[in-house]
Design a protein around this motif. Structure first.
Motif, PDB file in Angstrom:
ATOM      1  N   TYR A 149     -21.175 -14.826  28.369  1.00  0.00           N
ATOM      2  CA  TYR A 149     -21.118 -13.294  28.365  1.00  0.00           C
ATOM      3  C   TYR A 149     -20.754 -12.882  27.138  1.00  0.00           C
ATOM      4  O   TYR A 149     -21.462 -11.923  26.469  1.00  0.00           O
ATOM      5  N   ARG A 150     -19.867 -13.425  26.558  1.00  0.00           N
ATOM      6  CA  ARG A 150     -19.211 -13.050  25.317  1.00  0.00           C
ATOM      7  C   ARG A 150     -20.238 -13.469  24.298  1.00  0.00           C
ATOM      8  O   ARG A 150     -20.455 -12.532  23.341  1.00  0.00           O
ATOM      9  N   MET A 151     -21.026 -14.536  24.321  1.00  0.00           N
ATOM     10  CA  MET A 151     -21.920 -14.885  23.241  1.00  0.00           C
ATOM     11  C   MET A 151     -23.142 -14.127  23.397  1.00  0.00           C
ATOM     12  O   MET A 151     -23.828 -13.823  22.335  1.00  0.00           O
TER      13      MET A 151
ATOM     14  N   THR B  78     -24.439 -12.625  12.761  1.00  0.00           N
ATOM     15  CA  THR B  78     -25.291 -13.643  12.580  1.00  0.00           C
ATOM     16  C   THR B  78     -24.962 -14.482  14.057  1.00  0.00           C
ATOM     17  O   THR B  78     -23.811 -14.681  14.581  1.00  0.00           O
ATOM     18  N   PRO B  79     -25.935 -15.156  14.502  1.00  0.00           N
ATOM     19  CA  PRO B  79     -25.609 -16.540  15.624  1.00  0.00           C
ATOM     20  C   PRO B  79     -24.707 -17.153  15.297  1.00  0.00           C
ATOM     21  O   PRO B  79     -23.606 -17.260  16.179  1.00  0.00           O
ATOM     22  N   THR B  80     -24.426 -17.848  14.220  1.00  0.00           N
ATOM     23  CA  THR B  80     -23.241 -18.663  13.949  1.00  0.00           C
ATOM     24  C   THR B  80     -22.239 -17.910  13.802  1.00  0.00           C
ATOM     25  O   THR B  80     -21.077 -18.558  14.044  1.00  0.00           O
ATOM     26  N   GLU B  81     -21.991 -16.908  13.168  1.00  0.00           N
ATOM     27  CA  GLU B  81     -20.968 -16.036  13.210  1.00  0.00           C
ATOM     28  C   GLU B  81     -20.193 -15.787  14.450  1.00  0.00           C
ATOM     29  O   GLU B  81     -19.084 -16.090  14.537  1.00  0.00           O
ATOM     30  N   ARG B  82     -21.086 -15.377  15.077  1.00  0.00           N
ATOM     31  CA  ARG B  82     -20.820 -15.050  16.803  1.00  0.00           C
ATOM     32  C   ARG B  82     -20.206 -16.337  17.347  1.00  0.00           C
ATOM     33  O   ARG B  82     -19.146 -16.241  18.141  1.00  0.00           O
ATOM     34  N   LEU B  83     -20.892 -17.287  17.298  1.00  0.00           N
ATOM     35  CA  LEU B  83     -20.435 -18.790  17.892  1.00  0.00           C
ATOM     36  C   LEU B  83     -19.208 -19.162  17.427  1.00  0.00           C
ATOM     37  O   LEU B  83     -18.212 -19.225  18.438  1.00  0.00           O
TER      38      LEU B  83
END
Length: 293
Positions: A23-25, A120-125
């Motif tokens: 959910y957070r992702m 960005t996806p990697t920053e969020r991860l």
């Protein structure tokens, strides 16, 4: 005990944590559930005897699924000035769904999820796993085929972007409710000065009305501008009932048993710093709020 039954029971023990991560992702309840289900399917196809640490294995798998989903979302997202208000987790104060206890942990508000959507996806991860779930950088780096130092840099970059743009909510829920009630009363009475007083000078109002409207999402900033807008929907105040939205004081507006909107408030330092509204009838239907109406 049958191996399949044993594995299913072990997975169910980890499901709340996996749902919280997803959910957070993703900021979407439906997509989060899909990611968790895909994680189960991959586990069912795996030799469990080869998994040394099931919790870490499951977190890695669901994180990678979410990362791929974010990348796919990014490639198909059209250039737009709209800001999407993420799916809220809504419950009444006395009817919180225990299935979402992990989702609501730490009161991750919609304002934070909106900012996470700008990463960005990697920053969020990297940010979500390290800052919200304390996953070590060596594990995060392995998920992205990067070094621990690179993962640390991604999290640091994300943290700088989040700080200041997603105000931390006051932890006192009763105090939050007082401020929200004061806002609703002032809006109902059309008291512009009181509205300005209860709003933070840099307050942000995001209203997602759905694709049926000319602009999908309206974003208004500043206490004066938000107060002027709030005065126009003050007529809905009699239909507003208290609710918990992502663990914080919020409002569910209903009429004739039908949900009209969900309003999430971020109360910081005794004033409202952010208001996130979903008035999209299709999204409200998907959130299955009728039982709360």
């Amino acid at each position: 005990m049958d191996q399949d039954i044993w594995l299913a029971e072990r997975f169910e023990q980890h499901r709340p944590q996996l749902r919280a991560v997803a959910y957070r992702m993703l900021g979407s309840l439906t997509e989060a559930e899909d990611a968790v289900q895909e994680t189960w399917l991959r586990l069912a196809r795996t030799d469990a005897d080869e998994v040394d640490n099931l919790a870490a294995w499951l977190t890695t798998v669901v994180a990678r699924i979410c990362l791929n989903a974010l990348r796919a979302r990014q490639t198909r997202r059209e250039e737009s000035l709209d800001v999407r208000v993420p799916d809220p987790v809504v419950s009444t104060a006395d009817d919180a769904d225990p299935a979402y206890a992990a989702v609501l942990a730490d009161s991750v508000g919609l304002a934070l999820l909106v900012v996470l959507d700008t990463l960005t996806p990697t920053e969020r991860l990297a940010f979500v796993l390290h800052d919200l779930f304390a996953v070590p950088f060596d594990e995060i780096g392995a998920m992205m085929d990067r070094s621990p130092a690179a993962a640390r840099q991604l999290a640091s970059r994300a943290r700088r972007r989040v700080q200041g743009r997603a105000p931390a909510s006051d932890p006192d829920l009763a105090r939050q409710r007082e401020v929200v009630d004061a806002f609703l009363a002032a809006a109902h009475e059309g008291d512009f000065d009181r509205l300005v007083t209860v709003l933070h000078p840099d307050v942000v109002l995001r209203s997602d009305g759905g694709t049926a409207r000319a602009r999908h999402t309206t974003v208004i900033t500043g206490a004066t501008a938000v107060a002027a807008q709030a005065a126009t929907f003050g007529r809905f105040s009699p239909f507003a009932r208290p609710a918990l939205v992502n663990g914080a004081a919020g409002v569910l507006v209903t009429a004739a048993g039908r949900p009209l909107s969900v309003m999430a408030f971020t109360v910081a330092e005794g004033r409202i710093a952010a208001i996130d509204v979903i008035a999209d009838s299709e999204r409200l239907r998907q959130l299955a709020l009728d039982d709360l109406s």
